[in-house]
Enzyme design. Sequence first.
Site, PDB file in Angstrom:
ATOM      1  N   ARG A 207       5.677 -40.198 -27.247  1.00 18.65           N
ATOM      2  CA  ARG A 207       5.583 -38.837 -27.575  1.00 18.65           C
ATOM      3  C   ARG A 207       6.928 -38.284 -28.477  1.00 18.65           C
ATOM      4  O   ARG A 207       6.566 -37.468 -29.139  1.00 18.65           O
ATOM      5  CB  ARG A 207       5.691 -38.025 -26.298  1.00 18.65           C
ATOM      6  CG  ARG A 207       4.274 -38.104 -25.514  1.00 18.65           C
ATOM      7  CD  ARG A 207       4.164 -36.902 -24.250  1.00 18.65           C
ATOM      8  NE  ARG A 207       4.990 -37.357 -23.152  1.00 18.65           N
ATOM      9  CZ  ARG A 207       4.828 -37.994 -22.038  1.00 18.65           C
ATOM     10  NH1 ARG A 207       3.383 -38.380 -21.835  1.00 18.65           N
ATOM     11  NH2 ARG A 207       5.539 -38.281 -21.095  1.00 18.65           N
ATOM     12  N   ASP A 245      -8.929 -31.002 -22.738  1.00 20.55           N
ATOM     13  CA  ASP A 245      -9.214 -31.789 -21.427  1.00 20.55           C
ATOM     14  C   ASP A 245     -10.386 -31.245 -20.644  1.00 20.55           C
ATOM     15  O   ASP A 245     -10.639 -30.072 -20.802  1.00 20.55           O
ATOM     16  CB  ASP A 245      -7.881 -31.547 -20.889  1.00 20.55           C
ATOM     17  CG  ASP A 245      -7.425 -32.621 -19.772  1.00 20.55           C
ATOM     18  OD1 ASP A 245      -6.771 -33.383 -20.037  1.00 20.55           O
ATOM     19  OD2 ASP A 245      -8.226 -32.352 -18.906  1.00 20.55           O
ATOM     20  N   SER A 246     -10.723 -31.992 -19.952  1.00 21.34           N
ATOM     21  CA  SER A 246     -12.000 -31.676 -19.021  1.00 21.34           C
ATOM     22  C   SER A 246     -11.476 -30.892 -17.941  1.00 21.34           C
ATOM     23  O   SER A 246     -12.582 -30.285 -17.128  1.00 21.34           O
ATOM     24  CB  SER A 246     -12.763 -32.988 -18.693  1.00 21.34           C
ATOM     25  OG  SER A 246     -12.015 -33.781 -18.046  1.00 21.34           O
ATOM     26  N   ASP A 294      -5.393 -39.953 -25.935  1.00 28.76           N
ATOM     27  CA  ASP A 294      -4.673 -40.484 -24.520  1.00 28.76           C
ATOM     28  C   ASP A 294      -5.576 -40.519 -23.542  1.00 28.76           C
ATOM     29  O   ASP A 294      -5.329 -39.826 -22.668  1.00 28.76           O
ATOM     30  CB  ASP A 294      -3.486 -39.825 -24.417  1.00 28.76           C
ATOM     31  CG  ASP A 294      -2.445 -40.435 -23.444  1.00 28.76           C
ATOM     32  OD1 ASP A 294      -2.906 -41.719 -23.004  1.00 28.76           O
ATOM     33  OD2 ASP A 294      -1.615 -39.961 -22.868  1.00 28.76           O
ATOM     34  N   CYS A 334      -4.316 -47.084 -21.600  1.00 34.85           N
ATOM     35  CA  CYS A 334      -3.499 -47.712 -20.527  1.00 34.85           C
ATOM     36  C   CYS A 334      -4.313 -48.490 -19.522  1.00 34.85           C
ATOM     37  O   CYS A 334      -4.009 -48.818 -18.449  1.00 34.85           O
ATOM     38  CB  CYS A 334      -3.258 -46.367 -19.545  1.00 34.85           C
ATOM     39  SG  CYS A 334      -4.756 -45.399 -18.894  1.00 34.85           S
TER      40      CYS A 334
END
Length: 391
Positions: A207, A245-246, A294, A334
């Site tokens: 970041r 975002d969800s 991400d 990830c």
Amino acid sequence: MYLKKNEERRLLAGHLWIYSNEVDTVKSPLKMCQAGEQVIVHTSRGKPIAMACVNPQSLICARVYSNLPGEMMSVELIERRIAAALALRETFYNEPYYRLIHGEGDWLPGVIVDRYGDYLVMQINTAGMQAVQDLLIEALVLQLKPAGIFLRNSGAFRALEGLPQEDCLAFGEVPDSTTIVENGVRYNIPLKTGQKTGWFYDHRDNRLALQGFSQGKRVLDAYSYLGGWGLNALKGGAEHVTAVDSSSAAVEGGECNAALNDFADKWTGIKGDVGAVLRNLRDGGEQFDVVVLDPPAFIQRAKDKRKGVEKYRSINALASGLLATGGVLVSCSCSHHLVDAELQRAVLHAGRNRGYGVQLIARGHQGRDHPVNAAIPETEYLKAVFARMLG
């Protein structure tokens, strides 16, 4: 516990996991062991080589915690591990905001501890460490003297170990949320209800790298959670950030964190399925100078790899369609099962399908507070590719 012939080789090389098919179950029947029991590990010839905690219900049926046969789990042993971990973090970080214990990377298998100033959030993911939970808490209190410790003992890893799902206060008092500082950005972190253990410290360095690509740019932060990437972009001088975002809580948290840093007028939060939102933005003619992906792990198990790779390809293709010529795609994973080269291929494939030349300008991995055990490839999981798309 007795191992089959030659099965000690990985352990002698430094690995900490013992699989059930490596155990001589005639000499040491796993069904006779209790979950969390501490045992001396022997070679097939009877030589004691380590101490491990057993869970006969798990494919990884034992995890080594000491190379000294006969050394039982104790507050003193755990304190030594914590002290070593703390010394590493204090070498790199001036403020007490970091992952303090990173499981096998800090030789406390299955234990995660994140530090938020005076507060600690811990997750225990193995039966062996669950059995010594009280010792872990005592050692943390002795070493760090925190105001409070909260247990986030829930998630898929505990289910695999046959452990109950339970989040609770373990020591002192812990507020619902607290403020941390990372890369010069302030974040309000929900300690009891946030994802995993509250915050993802692992991408801190990546970041920070984004700040250098952000001056005057329009940025899309996909899978934004609490705004970690987007706020670093604004710290680096970005013109505007759109965060997707969800989760309603994540979108609201990102908006609150933007306001906390006086960036509310440069922030737009969108709740929705990330893929669907990106398609809508593309179809509406939107373009960005920087797109950050991400996502959560698309590959949880090796058998899911084929479908997972296709998901990485698909989302990167969507992202590349939103980039202006010369724009930068920051693509992350990830998933341990997806290696660097495969993520790079997904980015290359996405760019080439749009006729772009793809420049790799930076790569990133997990931060130094997430140390990799050199003998355990599985402890190296995080990767980020920074790619410039040229027309």
